[in-house]
Scaffold this motif. Sequence first.
Motif, mmCIF file in Angstrom:
data_model
loop_
_atom_site.group_PDB
_atom_site.id
_atom_site.type_symbol
_atom_site.label_atom_id
_atom_site.label_comp_id
_atom_site.label_asym_id
_atom_site.label_seq_id
_atom_site.Cartn_x
_atom_site.Cartn_y
_atom_site.Cartn_z
ATOM 1 N N SER A 62 -20.457 -8.740 11.641
ATOM 2 C CA SER A 62 -20.435 -9.206 13.025
ATOM 3 C C SER A 62 -19.026 -9.451 13.554
ATOM 4 O O SER A 62 -18.811 -9.499 14.769
ATOM 5 C CB SER A 62 -21.252 -10.493 13.157
ATOM 6 O OG SER A 62 -22.608 -10.245 12.833
ATOM 7 N N PHE A 63 -18.053 -9.600 12.651
ATOM 8 C CA PHE A 63 -16.673 -9.842 13.063
ATOM 9 C C PHE A 63 -15.907 -8.543 13.314
ATOM 10 O O PHE A 63 -14.821 -8.574 13.895
ATOM 11 C CB PHE A 63 -15.943 -10.659 12.002
ATOM 12 C CG PHE A 63 -16.449 -12.070 11.860
ATOM 13 C CD1 PHE A 63 -15.885 -13.105 12.593
ATOM 14 C CD2 PHE A 63 -17.495 -12.367 11.003
ATOM 15 C CE1 PHE A 63 -16.344 -14.408 12.473
ATOM 16 C CE2 PHE A 63 -17.974 -13.666 10.865
ATOM 17 C CZ PHE A 63 -17.403 -14.687 11.608
ATOM 18 N N HIS B 195 -11.308 -6.740 11.807
ATOM 19 C CA HIS B 195 -11.980 -8.027 11.762
ATOM 20 C C HIS B 195 -11.332 -9.022 12.722
ATOM 21 O O HIS B 195 -10.124 -9.247 12.691
ATOM 22 C CB HIS B 195 -11.959 -8.592 10.338
ATOM 23 C CG HIS B 195 -12.808 -7.820 9.380
ATOM 24 N ND1 HIS B 195 -12.427 -6.584 8.895
ATOM 25 C CD2 HIS B 195 -14.015 -8.100 8.823
ATOM 26 C CE1 HIS B 195 -13.358 -6.130 8.072
ATOM 27 N NE2 HIS B 195 -14.337 -7.025 8.017
ATOM 28 N N SER C 254 -24.751 -5.046 10.236
ATOM 29 C CA SER C 254 -23.728 -6.092 10.346
ATOM 30 C C SER C 254 -24.277 -7.445 9.914
ATOM 31 O O SER C 254 -23.589 -8.215 9.235
ATOM 32 C CB SER C 254 -23.193 -6.164 11.775
ATOM 33 O OG SER C 254 -24.210 -6.508 12.695
ATOM 34 N N ASP D 295 -23.081 -9.756 6.763
ATOM 35 C CA ASP D 295 -22.629 -11.135 7.005
ATOM 36 C C ASP D 295 -23.038 -12.058 5.866
ATOM 37 O O ASP D 295 -22.343 -13.031 5.568
ATOM 38 C CB ASP D 295 -23.222 -11.669 8.316
ATOM 39 C CG ASP D 295 -22.527 -11.105 9.541
ATOM 40 O OD1 ASP D 295 -21.422 -10.539 9.386
ATOM 41 O OD2 ASP D 295 -23.089 -11.227 10.637
ATOM 42 N N LYS E 39 -16.727 -14.101 16.288
ATOM 43 C CA LYS E 39 -17.672 -13.058 16.657
ATOM 44 C C LYS E 39 -17.637 -12.858 18.170
ATOM 45 O O LYS E 39 -17.670 -13.828 18.924
ATOM 46 C CB LYS E 39 -19.089 -13.448 16.228
ATOM 47 C CG LYS E 39 -19.278 -13.597 14.728
ATOM 48 C CD LYS E 39 -20.712 -14.004 14.415
ATOM 49 C CE LYS E 39 -20.905 -14.210 12.914
ATOM 50 N NZ LYS E 39 -22.302 -14.622 12.589
#
Length: 211
Positions: free
Chosen positions: A92-93, A44, A28, A32, A48
């Motif tokens: 990360s989202f 998504h 992840s 990013d 985060k």
Amino acid sequence: MNQDLQEPMAEIMPNIITAMSYLLQRVSETNDHLSQKQSISGFHGITKPSISIRSYLERIFKYANCSHSCYIVAYIYLDRFIKKQPFLLINSFSIHRFIITSVLLSAKFMDDLCYNNGYYAQVGGISKEEMNMLELDFLFGIGFQLNVTVSTFNNYCSFLHREMVRLTNMNSLSVEPSLSFRSSFETKPVMNTLEEDSLITHHNKKQLAAA
């Protein structure tokens, strides 16, 4: 599930969770920073999540009560999704929603009994409606290819175990920054649900023998 596979996994499962969380964290974070065009999907989020990937997996492990094999199968599903949807990168989202959805699907496919979508939504920190939507999106994303052969399962399990050992002994793991987690594992064509060499077939045979 084959008992020979299940018993050793029970001993190493907490460490497998650690290895999975580290690998998914690296993937992840790598994605990013990619500058290539990325598609946005329902997976998504706007921000985060504050909970770490490891803590999120540990929360699921604590409350979902699914079989240990489900986490390996969930990892396989994530790999399949990325291969089929290369522009929907796990970052990360999106990683947390991908994790809870893949575990939900693997539990439904692998286990005789599992919690419903509403319960998984509570565990994952999302609404039931969103959980339902993510489940459908994931299924279409992998082309409904849920079956996993025993050989494929063993390959992924061995890989995660090796990474766990490396993490324990060297306190570091190396992850290739690619779109796929472990492309070399999926060398065989995906089998249909009647394939004899499948985890679900072995699981059903065990249940029939017990009956």
